[in-house]
Design a protein around this motif. Structure first.
Motif, short mmCIF file in Angstrom:
data_model
loop_
_atom_site.label_atom_id
_atom_site.label_comp_id
_atom_site.label_asym_id
_atom_site.label_seq_id
_atom_site.Cartn_x
_atom_site.Cartn_y
_atom_site.Cartn_z
N ARG A 1 0.83 -1.22 0.00
CA ARG A 1 0.00 0.00 0.00
C ARG A 1 0.85 1.26 0.00
NH1 ARG A 1 -2.43 -3.40 3.80
NH2 ARG A 1 -1.41 -2.26 5.49
N SER A 2 1.99 1.22 0.67
CA SER A 2 2.99 2.28 0.66
C SER A 2 2.43 3.67 0.99
CB SER A 2 3.68 2.31 -0.72
OG SER A 2 4.80 3.16 -0.69
N PRO A 3 1.83 3.85 2.16
CA PRO A 3 1.35 5.19 2.54
C PRO A 3 2.52 6.11 2.88
CG PRO A 3 1.10 3.71 4.38
CD PRO A 3 1.57 2.85 3.23
N ASP A 4 2.27 7.40 2.88
CA ASP A 4 3.32 8.36 3.25
C ASP A 4 3.55 8.38 4.76
OD1 ASP A 4 3.61 9.31 0.57
OD2 ASP A 4 1.79 10.50 0.84
N VAL A 5 2.47 8.21 5.52
CA VAL A 5 2.53 8.30 6.99
C VAL A 5 1.78 7.12 7.59
CG1 VAL A 5 1.89 9.67 9.02
CG2 VAL A 5 2.67 10.83 6.94
N VAL A 6 2.32 6.59 8.68
CA VAL A 6 1.66 5.52 9.43
C VAL A 6 1.45 6.01 10.87
CG1 VAL A 6 1.83 3.16 10.29
CG2 VAL A 6 2.73 3.73 8.02
N VAL A 7 0.21 5.90 11.35
CA VAL A 7 -0.13 6.29 12.72
C VAL A 7 -0.58 5.05 13.47
CG1 VAL A 7 -1.68 7.67 14.15
CG2 VAL A 7 -0.79 8.63 12.01
N VAL A 8 0.13 4.72 14.54
CA VAL A 8 -0.18 3.55 15.36
C VAL A 8 -0.53 4.02 16.76
CG1 VAL A 8 0.66 1.38 16.31
CG2 VAL A 8 1.38 2.10 14.02
N THR A 9 -1.70 3.66 17.25
CA THR A 9 -2.13 4.05 18.60
C THR A 9 -1.86 2.91 19.58
OG1 THR A 9 -4.37 3.25 18.22
CG2 THR A 9 -3.92 5.54 17.66
N GLU A 10 -1.56 3.29 20.80
CA GLU A 10 -1.24 2.29 21.82
C GLU A 10 -2.43 1.40 22.13
OE1 GLU A 10 1.08 1.98 26.12
OE2 GLU A 10 0.44 3.93 25.35
N GLY A 11 -3.64 1.99 22.11
CA GLY A 11 -4.83 1.17 22.37
C GLY A 11 -4.94 0.01 21.40
N PHE A 12 -4.64 0.27 20.12
CA PHE A 12 -4.69 -0.79 19.14
C PHE A 12 -3.52 -1.75 19.29
CE2 PHE A 12 -3.28 -2.43 14.99
CZ PHE A 12 -4.40 -3.16 14.63
N ALA A 13 -2.34 -1.22 19.66
CA ALA A 13 -1.13 -2.04 19.68
C ALA A 13 -0.97 -2.87 20.94
CB ALA A 13 0.09 -1.13 19.52
N LEU A 14 -1.80 -2.65 21.96
CA LEU A 14 -1.61 -3.33 23.24
C LEU A 14 -1.48 -4.85 23.12
CD1 LEU A 14 -3.91 -1.38 25.74
CD2 LEU A 14 -1.41 -1.59 25.80
N PRO A 15 -2.35 -5.54 22.35
CA PRO A 15 -2.19 -7.00 22.26
C PRO A 15 -0.83 -7.42 21.70
CG PRO A 15 -4.33 -6.33 21.42
CD PRO A 15 -3.54 -5.07 21.61
N ASP A 16 -0.30 -6.66 20.76
CA ASP A 16 0.97 -7.02 20.14
C ASP A 16 2.16 -6.67 21.02
OD1 ASP A 16 -0.46 -7.81 17.81
OD2 ASP A 16 -0.55 -5.72 17.19
N LEU A 17 2.02 -5.72 21.93
CA LEU A 17 3.12 -5.28 22.78
C LEU A 17 3.15 -5.98 24.12
CD1 LEU A 17 2.88 -1.41 22.19
CD2 LEU A 17 4.23 -3.09 20.93
#
Length: 583
Positions: free
Chosen positions: A486-502
């Motif tokens: 997809r190659s977007p210019d910017v990626v925004v990752v929120t901690e609420g979404f990332a909690l399971p992976d972290l």
């Protein structure tokens, strides 16, 4: 116009005879009003599981649709929807046509949803003031005027109550109804008025019809009443024991709950919601094993977390000291047995809900913390009465209350200094047409509905219709791991979404919630999120991490931005192509 004497009489009437307690409520409301706009204007809210502004519609429609159900009963969404009609009807009339898409766009516009959010928060503040007033009246009846003042003051500085006393989550509304139910029960036992028994039943039905989990607050009340009647028969007046009174109260309870929950209008939907409550609604989020070790771990985390969910440890110790005083007073002197009823409501919520579903979040332990406020007031009043130097005792109590107020102040600052605001400001400075990719529910995201030159897309494996829509945001059904394509210019990752992976592997007695396990099962996407957070995502550079920060004096005192139900104090990572981290 009324004179000064008339104004004083009115003030005393509103305060229930105590202007100090009224002042506590007014101060609480003023502080709450100062923070109600922390995530506004917007067409959505940062309150995780908040009902307003958007879930009002689903809450009414799904509860009345045969065979379907919403995650909460009908009463609160219907009431909030009615209060929002003066905003929603004109918005619908301004729509270009009556087509669903046009109506949805008109109603979900940021000004309309902002107004609905403010209405929902105003209702929450009113409910919190009702709960405070009721708690003060209970404390005054059972422990005296000084204990009542302390009880309301400690409740008004209880962190969980402070947050949910101004949020559109239904926990504050259900708590207020349950507190009124306990107050009427105590009044019925103490004064013997039959109408108080029926009012207790009506308020109890309303509490459960607002949020199902509040059934737990009433489970221990009947056996405690039996014990009270045995230990202190004079504490329960004859009128409250009359068979006819109990029969009428039971009928009121059943009828009011059937109407308020929606079961009377949609019985098949009620069965659907009951199945969901006993299944995925609780099981998908369970964080503890279904074993003795899991229950002990759950209870231990609740008790260890009291300084983060209620007050600083000295106030927590004072509250449990008040519980000990109440128990000793009943066991040794056979007096004050009605003081056990608020404790039973808090303990019932802990045992029959928190430990039953395996959770520890602020909103789940809110009833326990609120009722502990009464015992903190009892403890403070007892110490003040026993002090050899009353002035010094009052100064110590004032210092303790000031200490208790620091976390709520830190919470307010955390909300206003939310890091997502920095992300929004940064995005507004990017060139027109910049493509931005993000993930997860709206409640975690910066306000992409704010004016910005970027083109945002939310990516996930779910179909587009599974997402809460946001004007101007594209819904892309794709695996997150396919980001290079997809190659977007910017990626925004929120901690609420990332909690399971972290998350780190759970400690003994604890487990990953099933929803987290399903998220972690997509190993390629989980690895990509971890790389993004670590700043090692191939082809991208970590521009900044947006996080709330408290003023230096709070940091010196050891305070951190409070985290409440993945709504406050969370971080956001912003990445851009290696040459794209412009200021």
């Amino acid at each position: 116009m009324i004179g000064a004497a008339g104004a004083r009489r009115l003030l005393r009437a509103c305060a229930g005879g105590d202007p100090v307690r009224l002042g506590i409520r007014i101060a609480f409301a003023a502080c709450a009003l100062a923070v109600v706009g922390w995530d506004l204007p917007s067409s959505f809210s940062w309150e995780n599981d908040g009902v307003a502004p958007r879930d009002i519609f689903a809450g009414v429609a799904e509860n009345l649709r045969p065979g379907h159900a919403f995650r909460y009963p009908l009463l609160a969404p219907l009431a909030l929807g009615f209060l929002c009609l003066p905003v929603l009807v004109p918005a619908a009339l301004r729509a270009p046509s009556l087509r669903l898409d046009d109506l949805r766009a008109a109603v979900l516009a940021p000004p309309v949803m902002t107004a609905c959010a403010l209405i929902g928060r105003a209702v929450a503040i009113v409910a919190a003031m009702i709960a405070l007033a009721s708690l003060g009246r209970i404390a005054a009846r059972l422990a005296g005027a000084r204990a009542a003042r302390f009880s309301e003051a400690f409740a008004a500085t209880n962190l969980a109550f402070v947050y949910y006393g101004r949020a559109t989550n239904l926990d504050g509304l259900a708590l207020a109804a349950s507190v009124l139910a306990v107050e009427y029960l105590i009044a019925a036992c103490d004064a013997g008025r039959r109408r108080d028994v029926e009012r207790c039943a009506l308020c109890a039905a309303a509490a459960v019809a607002i949020k199902d989990q509040y059934y737990a607050a009433f489970v221990l009340l009947p056996p405690v009443l039996v014990a009270v009647a045995r230990w202190q028969p004079a504490a329960i007046a004859a009128g409250a024991r009359a068979r006819g009174t109990l029969a009428r109260a039971g009928a009121v309870l059943v009828a009011a709950y059937a109407v308020g929950s929606g079961a009377a209008f949609n019985p098949s939907g009620f069965v659907t919601r009951a199945r969901a409550l006993l299944g995925p609604a609780s099981g998908d989020y369970r964080a503890y094993e279904r074993s003795a070790a899991g229950v002990l771990a759950n209870l231990g985390d609740v008790l260890r977390g009291q300084a983060d969910t209620f007050w600083p440890w000295p106030v927590v110790a004072l509250a449990w000291g008040g519980v000990a005083l109440a128990l000793l007073g009943v066991l040794r002197r056979r007096r004050g047995a009605l003081l056990l009823l608020p404790l039973a409501a808090g303990a019932g919520s802990l045992i029959f809900f928190v430990l039953a579903v395996g959770r520890t979040e602020h909103r789940f332990v809110l009833p326990l913390g609120f009722w502990l406020s009464l015992y903190a007031g009892l403890g403070a009043a007892t110490l003040a009465d026993a002090a050899a130097r009353p002035r010094a005792a009052r100064a110590a109590a004032a210092a303790l209350l000031a200490w208790a107020a620091l976390p709520p102040i830190a919470l307010a600052l955390t909300q206003w200094r939310d890091g997502r605001r920095d992300v929004e400001a940064w995005l507004r400075r990017q060139p027109a047409g910049t493509t931005v990719e993000t993930y997860g529910p709206l409640v975690y995201l910066p306000r992409f509905d704010a004016a910005a030159p970027t083109r945002a897309a939310r990516v996930g494996p779910e179909p587009a219709e599974a997402h809460n829509p946001l004007a101007g945001m594209r819904e892309v059904q794709d695996e997150i791991a396919n980001l290079p394509r997809r190659s977007p210019d910017v990626v925004v990752v929120t901690e609420g979404f990332a909690l399971p992976d972290l998350a780190q592997p759970p400690a003994p007695g604890r487990v990953f919630p099933p929803l987290w396990r399903r998220a972690r099962a997509d190993e390629a996407s989980a690895r990509l999120i971890r790389d993004a957070v670590a700043g090692t995502l191939d082809g991208y550079r970590l521009c900044f991490v947006a996080a709330p920060a408290l003023p230096a004096p709070f940091a010196w005192l050891g305070l951190r931005p409070p985290r409440v139900h993945v709504s406050t104090g969370m971080r956001t990572w912003v990445l851009a192509r290696a040459s794209g981290c412009s200021p």
